[in-house]
Enzyme design. Structure first.
Site, PDB file in Angstrom:
ATOM      1  N   TYR A   9      -7.665 -35.904  13.681  1.00 34.89           N
ATOM      2  CA  TYR A   9      -7.581 -37.370  13.774  1.00 34.89           C
ATOM      3  C   TYR A   9      -7.070 -37.800  15.127  1.00 34.89           C
ATOM      4  O   TYR A   9      -6.310 -37.070  15.740  1.00 34.89           O
ATOM      5  CB  TYR A   9      -6.641 -37.922  12.688  1.00 34.89           C
ATOM      6  CG  TYR A   9      -7.178 -37.870  11.279  1.00 34.89           C
ATOM      7  CD1 TYR A   9      -8.488 -37.499  10.996  1.00 34.89           C
ATOM      8  CD2 TYR A   9      -6.361 -38.200  10.208  1.00 34.89           C
ATOM      9  CE1 TYR A   9      -8.951 -37.449   9.695  1.00 34.89           C
ATOM     10  CE2 TYR A   9      -6.818 -38.163   8.896  1.00 34.89           C
ATOM     11  CZ  TYR A   9      -8.115 -37.776   8.645  1.00 34.89           C
ATOM     12  OH  TYR A   9      -8.575 -37.740   7.357  1.00 34.89           O
ATOM     13  N   SER A  60     -10.266 -43.187   0.783  1.00 35.29           N
ATOM     14  CA  SER A  60     -11.164 -44.344   0.923  1.00 35.29           C
ATOM     15  C   SER A  60     -11.275 -45.171  -0.357  1.00 35.29           C
ATOM     16  O   SER A  60     -12.387 -45.441  -0.830  1.00 35.29           O
ATOM     17  CB  SER A  60     -12.558 -43.902   1.408  1.00 35.29           C
ATOM     18  OG  SER A  60     -12.482 -43.292   2.667  1.00 35.29           O
ATOM     19  N   LEU A  63     -11.021 -48.223  -0.728  1.00 37.01           N
ATOM     20  CA  LEU A  63     -11.755 -49.476  -0.468  1.00 37.01           C
ATOM     21  C   LEU A  63     -13.142 -49.195   0.097  1.00 37.01           C
ATOM     22  O   LEU A  63     -13.795 -50.100   0.613  1.00 37.01           O
ATOM     23  CB  LEU A  63     -10.981 -50.357   0.521  1.00 37.01           C
ATOM     24  CG  LEU A  63      -9.599 -50.850   0.081  1.00 37.01           C
ATOM     25  CD1 LEU A  63      -9.002 -51.776   1.146  1.00 37.01           C
ATOM     26  CD2 LEU A  63      -9.689 -51.586  -1.251  1.00 37.01           C
ATOM     27  N   GLY A  89     -13.310 -50.324   3.487  1.00 37.07           N
ATOM     28  CA  GLY A  89     -13.195 -51.783   3.662  1.00 37.07           C
ATOM     29  C   GLY A  89     -14.282 -52.562   2.944  1.00 37.07           C
ATOM     30  O   GLY A  89     -14.149 -53.760   2.699  1.00 37.07           O
ATOM     31  N   GLY A 118     -14.847 -56.977   0.169  1.00 38.91           N
ATOM     32  CA  GLY A 118     -15.845 -58.050   0.101  1.00 38.91           C
ATOM     33  C   GLY A 118     -16.112 -58.697   1.445  1.00 38.91           C
ATOM     34  O   GLY A 118     -16.970 -59.585   1.560  1.00 38.91           O
ATOM     35  N   LYS A 119     -15.427 -58.237   2.498  1.00 42.19           N
ATOM     36  CA  LYS A 119     -15.563 -58.957   3.782  1.00 42.19           C
ATOM     37  C   LYS A 119     -16.914 -58.771   4.465  1.00 42.19           C
ATOM     38  O   LYS A 119     -17.264 -59.530   5.364  1.00 42.19           O
ATOM     39  CB  LYS A 119     -14.432 -58.569   4.730  1.00 42.19           C
ATOM     40  CG  LYS A 119     -14.450 -57.147   5.237  1.00 42.19           C
ATOM     41  CD  LYS A 119     -13.213 -56.912   6.083  1.00 42.19           C
ATOM     42  CE  LYS A 119     -13.090 -55.476   6.509  1.00 42.19           C
ATOM     43  NZ  LYS A 119     -11.828 -55.233   7.202  1.00 42.19           N
TER      44      LYS A 119
HETATM   45  N1  LIG Z   1     -10.231 -35.855   3.687  1.00 40.88           N
HETATM   46  C1  LIG Z   1     -11.168 -36.571   4.269  1.00 40.88           C
HETATM   47  O1  LIG Z   1     -12.245 -36.090   4.611  1.00 40.88           O
HETATM   48  C2  LIG Z   1     -10.898 -38.036   4.506  1.00 40.88           C
HETATM   49  C3  LIG Z   1     -11.947 -38.903   4.808  1.00 40.88           C
HETATM   50  C4  LIG Z   1     -11.650 -40.253   5.002  1.00 40.88           C
HETATM   51  C5  LIG Z   1     -10.331 -40.695   4.893  1.00 40.88           C
HETATM   52  N2  LIG Z   1      -9.335 -39.807   4.625  1.00 40.88           N
HETATM   53  C6  LIG Z   1      -7.910 -40.242   4.549  1.00 40.88           C
HETATM   54  O2  LIG Z   1      -7.823 -41.440   3.822  1.00 40.88           O
HETATM   55  C7  LIG Z   1      -7.241 -42.466   4.621  1.00 40.88           C
HETATM   56  C8  LIG Z   1      -7.816 -43.792   4.226  1.00 40.88           C
HETATM   57  O3  LIG Z   1      -9.237 -43.778   4.391  1.00 40.88           O
HETATM   58  P1  LIG Z   1     -10.002 -45.116   4.661  1.00 40.88           P
HETATM   59  O4  LIG Z   1      -9.436 -45.737   5.893  1.00 40.88           O
HETATM   60  O5  LIG Z   1     -11.440 -44.817   4.615  1.00 40.88           O
HETATM   61  O6  LIG Z   1      -9.531 -45.971   3.363  1.00 40.88           O
HETATM   62  P2  LIG Z   1     -10.031 -47.343   2.759  1.00 40.88           P
HETATM   63  O7  LIG Z   1      -8.844 -47.886   2.033  1.00 40.88           O
HETATM   64  O8  LIG Z   1     -11.267 -47.176   1.994  1.00 40.88           O
HETATM   65  O9  LIG Z   1     -10.387 -48.249   4.030  1.00 40.88           O
HETATM   66  C9  LIG Z   1      -9.366 -48.709   4.853  1.00 40.88           C
HETATM   67  C10 LIG Z   1      -9.953 -49.689   5.868  1.00 40.88           C
HETATM   68  O10 LIG Z   1     -10.417 -50.867   5.192  1.00 40.88           O
HETATM   69  C11 LIG Z   1     -10.043 -52.025   5.920  1.00 40.88           C
HETATM   70  N3  LIG Z   1      -9.061 -52.749   5.087  1.00 40.88           N
HETATM   71  C12 LIG Z   1      -7.911 -52.275   4.544  1.00 40.88           C
HETATM   72  N4  LIG Z   1      -7.288 -53.206   3.827  1.00 40.88           N
HETATM   73  C13 LIG Z   1      -8.054 -54.302   3.887  1.00 40.88           C
HETATM   74  C14 LIG Z   1      -7.915 -55.602   3.334  1.00 40.88           C
HETATM   75  N5  LIG Z   1      -6.844 -55.922   2.592  1.00 40.88           N
HETATM   76  N6  LIG Z   1      -8.887 -56.501   3.577  1.00 40.88           N
HETATM   77  C15 LIG Z   1      -9.957 -56.184   4.344  1.00 40.88           C
HETATM   78  N7  LIG Z   1     -10.125 -54.962   4.917  1.00 40.88           N
HETATM   79  C16 LIG Z   1      -9.185 -54.019   4.677  1.00 40.88           C
HETATM   80  C17 LIG Z   1      -9.439 -51.526   7.242  1.00 40.88           C
HETATM   81  O11 LIG Z   1     -10.474 -51.289   8.195  1.00 40.88           O
HETATM   82  P3  LIG Z   1     -11.046 -52.405   9.196  1.00 40.88           P
HETATM   83  O12 LIG Z   1      -9.914 -53.318   9.578  1.00 40.88           O
HETATM   84  O13 LIG Z   1     -11.594 -51.618  10.338  1.00 40.88           O
HETATM   85  O14 LIG Z   1     -12.105 -53.103   8.422  1.00 40.88           O
HETATM   86  C18 LIG Z   1      -8.882 -50.173   6.836  1.00 40.88           C
HETATM   87  O15 LIG Z   1      -8.716 -49.283   7.908  1.00 40.88           O
HETATM   88  C19 LIG Z   1      -7.488 -41.996   6.058  1.00 40.88           C
HETATM   89  O16 LIG Z   1      -6.588 -42.544   7.004  1.00 40.88           O
HETATM   90  C20 LIG Z   1      -7.294 -40.516   5.916  1.00 40.88           C
HETATM   91  O17 LIG Z   1      -5.916 -40.210   5.902  1.00 40.88           O
HETATM   92  C21 LIG Z   1      -9.605 -38.506   4.415  1.00 40.88           C
END
Ligand SMILES: NC(=O)c1ccc[n+]([C@@H]2O[C@H](COP(=O)([O-])OP(=O)(O)OC[C@H]3O[C@@H](n4cnc5c(N)ncnc54)[C@H](OP(=O)(O)O)[C@@H]3O)[C@@H](O)[C@H]2O)c1
Length: 352
Positions: free
Chosen positions: A49, A232, A234, A237, A241-242
């Site tokens: 990362y 992930s 959400l 994201g 719904g954005k």
């Molecule tokens: N093991 C793996 O292969 C793997 C893969 C992926 C992730 N992960 C882990 O999981 C963590 C989370 O993954 P993810 O970032 O994909 O999780 P997620 O919760 O699905 O997406 C988070 C993203 O959604 C947006 N967001 C968050 N809250 C929001 C809200 N209240 N309203 C609107 N948009 C919102 C933001 O991005 P924007 O502001 O850019 O829209 C944020 O970075 C990572 O940091 C990592 O530690 C692991």
């Protein structure tokens, strides 16, 4: 008592893969302080990362987390740090000189590198980021037997992890982006060849748009006491719904910022995938009709799963993190869950 029970983690785990790319150290510090004040004691990072991964930024997420642990004088026993060894890749040549693999030498070097960047003596949960063998992953679901290649034996991987455990460098071990076969093999080997460590967790994608865990993996994990770290929640994201606006969301949101990487039809969370936008629209509609936010619907859906250890969330702005923390208090009713299942029947796993 199974070994997973000793990892006493908060139901939300703060993911850090935006630290060093979308987020500066100051942003990261703000998020980490707020997370800690909100009772989050669990932080997930990876040696590769931030994402999107680049030679210039690799390792920054671990460095930021380590810097915060030191600056904020966080008592090490009060937080749980999870990180991961990069799986096989011929592309990330900047990691250990590439190509990366999960042979014993690579695992040892990966652990030492993470400990150095984190400035920690030990890692609470050490995960293998993706398997060292062919598996359908990151959006693929069908197994193609012709794509198989000679993998590093799982036993060799467990032996390397066992040595790191004995040396006190890691406490627990887990897998990520694994399949039911992989979970069974890791458990079988640990059970038959003492003192190989037993995996306590699997970190896989799990959200309203990707429920593939709920079939065979759920059964294997249940019987083997392997808990799910759902990443992930959400769907990057989408489930907020954005992206449902005519311009498909804010310019600085991940799927727009890295459009070439994420929003194209072939990428995992692309909104141009068939059924993605219809499914998100239907889930947002359920949330609105029941007076909760789409984020609460998405987080509540993940947290209701009894196999969950924690859900690995992400945020790029403090208000997002605040919304997620609030959302995690919402319990979904049986009526809401039944409506969710109806949408899932209509649009099963649009972004698997
Ligand atoms: N093991 C793996 O292969 C793997 C893969 C992926 C992730 N992960 C882990 O999981 C963590 C989370 O993954 P993810 O970032 O994909 O999780 P997620 O919760 O699905 O997406 C988070 C993203 O959604 C947006 N967001 C968050 N809250 C929001 C809200 N209240 N309203 C609107 N948009 C919102 C933001 O991005 P924007 O502001 O850019 O829209 C944020 O970075 C990572 O940091 C990592 O530690 C692991």
């Amino acid at each position: 008592m199974n070994s997973a029970a000793v990892l006493n983690v908060s139901k939300l785990c703060l993911g850090t893969m935006t630290f060093g790319e979308q987020n500066s150290y100051e942003d990261a510090r703000e998020q980490l302080n707020f997370a800690r004040e909100s009772g989050i004691n669990f932080f997930d990072v990876a040696e590769m990362y931030p994402v999107p991964q680049r030679a210039e930024s690799q390792g920054k997420s671990e460095i930021y987390l380590g810097r915060w642990l030191k600056e904020a004088q966080v008592s090490r026993e009060r937080v749980l740090v999870a990180t991961k060894a990069t799986g096989p890749s011929g592309q990330m040549t900047w990691i250990r000189g590439g190509p990366t693999s999960l042979d014993s030498k690579n695992i040892e070097q990966a652990i030492d590198g993470s400990l150095k960047r984190l400035g920690c003596d030990y890692i609470d949960l050490y995960q293998l980021h993706w398997p060292d063998r062919y598996v359908p992953m990151f959006g693929d679901i069908d197994y193609d037997p012709t794509a198989s290649y000679a993998p590093v034996p799982i036993e060799e991987q467990l032996e390397a992890l066992s040595r790191a455990k004995e040396a006190g460098k890691i406490i627990h071990v887990g897998v990520s982006n694994e399949t039911a076969y992989g979970v069974m093999e890791f458990c079988r080997l640990a059970d038959s060849k003492s003192p190989l460590p037993r995996i306590v967790s699997i970190q896989n994608a799990y959200n309203l748009l990707c429920r593939t865990f709920d079939s065979t993996l759920a059964e294997c994990c249940h019987h083997h006491h392997v808990r799910l770290l759902a990443y992930s929640p959400l769907a990057m994201g989408l489930l907020s719904g954005k992206y449902l606006t005519p311009e498909r969301g804010p310019k600085d949101a991940r799927l727009n910022l890295y459009r070439g990487r994420y929003a194209e039809a072939e990428s995992r969370y692309s909104f141009s995938k068939p059924n993605c936008i219809p499914a998100v629209t239907a889930y947002v509609d359920i949330a609105r009709r029941h007076g909760i936010s789409p984020v609460a619907l998405a987080i509540g859906f993940v947290l209701r799963n009894p196999l969950i250890m924690s859900t690995v969330i992400g945020a790029t702005k403090l208000w997002q993190l605040k919304e997620i923390v609030e959302a995690s208090e919402v319990k979904l009713t049986a009526e809401v869950l039944s409506e969710i299942n109806s949408v899932h029947e209509r649009y099963p796993n649009p972004t698997p």
